[in-house]
Write a protein that holds these residues in place. Structure first.
Motif, short mmCIF file in Angstrom:
data_model
loop_
_atom_site.label_atom_id
_atom_site.label_comp_id
_atom_site.label_asym_id
_atom_site.label_seq_id
_atom_site.Cartn_x
_atom_site.Cartn_y
_atom_site.Cartn_z
N UNK A 109 0.82 -1.20 0.00
CA UNK A 109 0.00 0.00 0.00
C UNK A 109 0.86 1.26 0.00
N UNK A 110 0.38 2.35 -0.58
CA UNK A 110 1.15 3.60 -0.56
C UNK A 110 1.32 4.11 0.86
N UNK A 111 2.41 4.83 1.10
CA UNK A 111 2.64 5.40 2.42
C UNK A 111 3.21 6.80 2.29
N UNK A 112 2.63 7.61 1.41
CA UNK A 112 3.04 8.99 1.26
C UNK A 112 2.58 9.80 2.47
N UNK A 113 3.24 10.91 2.72
CA UNK A 113 2.90 11.76 3.85
C UNK A 113 1.59 12.47 3.59
N UNK A 114 0.73 12.49 4.58
CA UNK A 114 -0.57 13.12 4.42
C UNK A 114 -0.43 14.63 4.40
N UNK A 156 11.75 11.43 -1.66
CA UNK A 156 11.27 10.10 -1.28
C UNK A 156 9.86 9.88 -1.80
N UNK A 157 9.00 10.89 -1.73
CA UNK A 157 7.65 10.76 -2.27
C UNK A 157 7.69 10.46 -3.78
N UNK A 158 8.61 11.13 -4.48
CA UNK A 158 8.74 10.88 -5.91
C UNK A 158 9.20 9.45 -6.16
N UNK A 175 8.71 6.88 -4.18
CA UNK A 175 7.62 5.96 -3.84
C UNK A 175 6.62 5.87 -4.98
N UNK A 176 6.22 7.02 -5.52
CA UNK A 176 5.27 6.99 -6.64
C UNK A 176 5.84 6.25 -7.84
N UNK A 177 7.12 6.51 -8.12
CA UNK A 177 7.75 5.85 -9.26
C UNK A 177 7.85 4.34 -9.04
N UNK A 178 8.29 3.95 -7.85
CA UNK A 178 8.44 2.51 -7.57
C UNK A 178 7.09 1.81 -7.54
N UNK A 179 6.06 2.48 -7.03
CA UNK A 179 4.72 1.87 -7.06
C UNK A 179 4.28 1.63 -8.50
N UNK A 180 4.47 2.61 -9.36
CA UNK A 180 4.05 2.47 -10.76
C UNK A 180 4.84 1.36 -11.46
N UNK A 181 6.15 1.34 -11.23
CA UNK A 181 6.96 0.32 -11.88
C UNK A 181 6.65 -1.07 -11.35
N UNK A 182 6.35 -1.14 -10.05
CA UNK A 182 5.99 -2.45 -9.50
C UNK A 182 4.67 -2.94 -10.08
N UNK A 183 3.72 -2.04 -10.28
CA UNK A 183 2.46 -2.41 -10.91
C UNK A 183 2.70 -2.95 -12.32
N UNK A 242 11.93 -4.04 -6.78
CA UNK A 242 11.07 -2.89 -6.44
C UNK A 242 10.29 -3.13 -5.16
N UNK A 243 9.97 -4.39 -4.85
CA UNK A 243 9.40 -4.67 -3.54
C UNK A 243 10.39 -4.29 -2.44
N UNK A 244 11.65 -4.63 -2.66
CA UNK A 244 12.69 -4.31 -1.70
C UNK A 244 12.87 -2.80 -1.58
N UNK A 245 12.89 -2.12 -2.70
CA UNK A 245 13.06 -0.67 -2.67
C UNK A 245 11.88 0.01 -1.95
N UNK A 246 10.67 -0.49 -2.16
CA UNK A 246 9.52 0.10 -1.47
C UNK A 246 9.60 -0.13 0.03
N UNK A 247 10.12 -1.28 0.44
CA UNK A 247 10.31 -1.50 1.87
C UNK A 247 11.32 -0.51 2.44
N UNK A 248 12.41 -0.28 1.70
CA UNK A 248 13.40 0.69 2.14
C UNK A 248 12.82 2.10 2.14
N UNK A 249 11.96 2.39 1.14
CA UNK A 249 11.28 3.70 1.12
C UNK A 249 10.45 3.89 2.38
N UNK A 250 9.75 2.85 2.78
CA UNK A 250 8.90 2.95 3.96
C UNK A 250 9.75 3.13 5.22
N UNK A 251 10.87 2.41 5.30
CA UNK A 251 11.77 2.60 6.43
C UNK A 251 12.34 4.02 6.45
#
Length: 444
Positions: free
Chosen positions: A252-257, A365-367, A369-377, A424-433
């Protein structure tokens, strides 16, 4: 992207361990245990804890300036010649000695600062501010350590999953070698086809060795961080999904609100703010350094030298109050104050710089996350397509209506798609950390 690039990306991302917030991140039990082991065993934390204890003692030392000092003194002095005079006493000339040759003195003295115009209180505050900076540094080290452990842990899981992909590649290529060898014997295949698949097997085996080497390095890094020679990473591989989900990204996305303040609890910003308060206290100490000092001193004891029996020690008491007022010190206090003010200005700029860096890091980081989410999709869809293409290629291979180049292309497509998705799963985990760290959230 080749597998070598994935390995390089893994090393770089692991070295920069991270931070996150907005959505809670469920940590495996074995990762929690590793973080706790690191907090217990990491030498740098023990060093900083000792420095904090020393800082607390310095604050206690500063408080003693307003407490009395009691000293015991004993002295002996032989003196010759001494003052003498011949005087008529009762009609008889007598020699009177005004000071003994053997001078003895034993006393207990007391000194006490009565008022120092706030200098001691300022020194105590200065020591407390220094301790706060040390405590904040300890918090940053603990936070960084926890996220380094987490990044290394997920790196182990990523490499373990990559090994399973390579095992699948080796198994598939080995089966193709056996099939093509049988066909070569029957005259239905070329020796070139067999050799090509054999090269593919060796290449996959070499990649597996490279992954295994990186895995061992990650485990060695975890051992260094935790002090555990055999760190438990039993659940690390299960953090990565190897099955395609039909183009649906399970992360799931985890961008800052919107409206969320990322600077409120960022440790680096807090450290910069602590240093501002430290610099403000330094200015106060500098301002008070030229103030007067009012103190009391007294003593009581025994000494000789009192007429008429100058050799007999007698009890004596002395007490007094003194006021020390600095008049001129060569502009020392003024220069000290100017230096402290410049340090304060620099500390305030450091807060601005730290805040700007955090905002920039979060925007980047937000950029990511969005990029990695799109590429993972996209890779989820690509994995399904590549697997379907490989099924068709294997069916055509069994029927003998496919070239070796087409088969190898299908196998490579599956391998690269699966490795890309893992990456990209790994990168998204690192993004979340990283996001959690930037927002100052504790990992546990």
């Amino acid at each position: 992207m080749t597998y070598r690039l994935y390995i390089v990306a893994t090393i770089l991302l692991t070295a920069g361990a991270g931070k996150a917030q907005t959505q809670p991140m469920q940590l495996p039990d074995d990762l929690r245990a590793l973080v706790q082991q690191a907090n217990t065993n990491y030498p740098s934390l023990k060093q900083q804890q000792q420095l904090i204890q020393a800082g607390d003692l310095r604050a206690d030392i500063a408080r003693t300036a307003l407490r009395p000092n009691v000293n015991g003194t004993a002295s002996y002095q032989y003196l010759t010649p001494v003052a003498k005079a011949t005087l008529p006493v009762d009609g008889v000339n007598r020699t009177i000695q005004f000071q003994p040759n053997h001078n003895v003195n034993a006393s207990v003295g007391v000194g006490q600062t009565i008022y120092d115009w706030g200098r001691t209180n300022a020194s105590v505050q200065q020591a407390a501010d220094n301790v706060q900076v040390l405590r904040r540094g300890l918090e940053i080290t603990q936070q960084t350590l926890a996220y380094q452990v987490a990044a290394a842990y997920y790196g182990v899981g990523f490499l373990q999953r990559s090994l399973s992909v390579q095992d699948s590649v080796i198994q598939t290529a080995g089966a193709n070698v056996r099939l093509l060898t049988t066909r070569l014997q029957n005259g239905d295949a070329l020796e070139y086809d067999v050799l090509t698949q054999q090269v593919r097997v060796k290449t996959a085996q070499n990649r597996k060795i490279e992954i295994q080497n990186q895995l061992e390095r990650q485990l060695a890094f975890l051992t260094y961080l935790t002090g555990n020679p055999n760190p438990d990473v039993s659940r690390a591989m299960s953090q990565f999904n190897l099955e395609a989900s039909g183009g649906r990204v399970t992360t799931q996305p985890f961008l800052i609100a919107d409206g969320q303040n990322p600077l409120a609890s960022n440790k680096d910003v807090q450290l910069a703010q602590d240093r501002v308060r430290q610099a403000e206290t330094d200015i106060l100490v500098s301002d008070l350094s030229g103030r007067p000092n009012l103190s009391f001193s007294g003593s009581a004891g025994y000494r000789n030298g009192y007429l008429p029996e100058i050799n007999t020690p007698r009890f004596n008491i002395a007490a007094g109050v003194s006021l020390t007022v600095p008049i001129y010190a060569g502009k020392r206090y003024q220069l000290q104050n100017q230096a402290a003010q410049l340090n304060l200005n620099a500390s305030r700029y450091a807060v601005e710089n730290a805040s700007a860096q955090v905002k920039q890091s979060i925007a980047q980081l937000n950029a990511d996350i969005r990029s990695n989410q799109s590429r993972l999709t996209n890779l989820e869809t690509q994995v399904l397509q590549a697997q379907k293409a490989l099924q068709i290629a294997n069916a055509r291979l069994r029927n003998g209506v496919i070239t070796n180049v087409e088969l190898q292309s299908a196998e490579t497509g599956v391998e690269e798609a699966e490795l890309g998705r893992l990456n990209f799963q790994y990168q998204l985990m690192l993004n979340q950390l990283e996001l959690k760290r930037l927002l100052g959230e504790p990992l546990l």
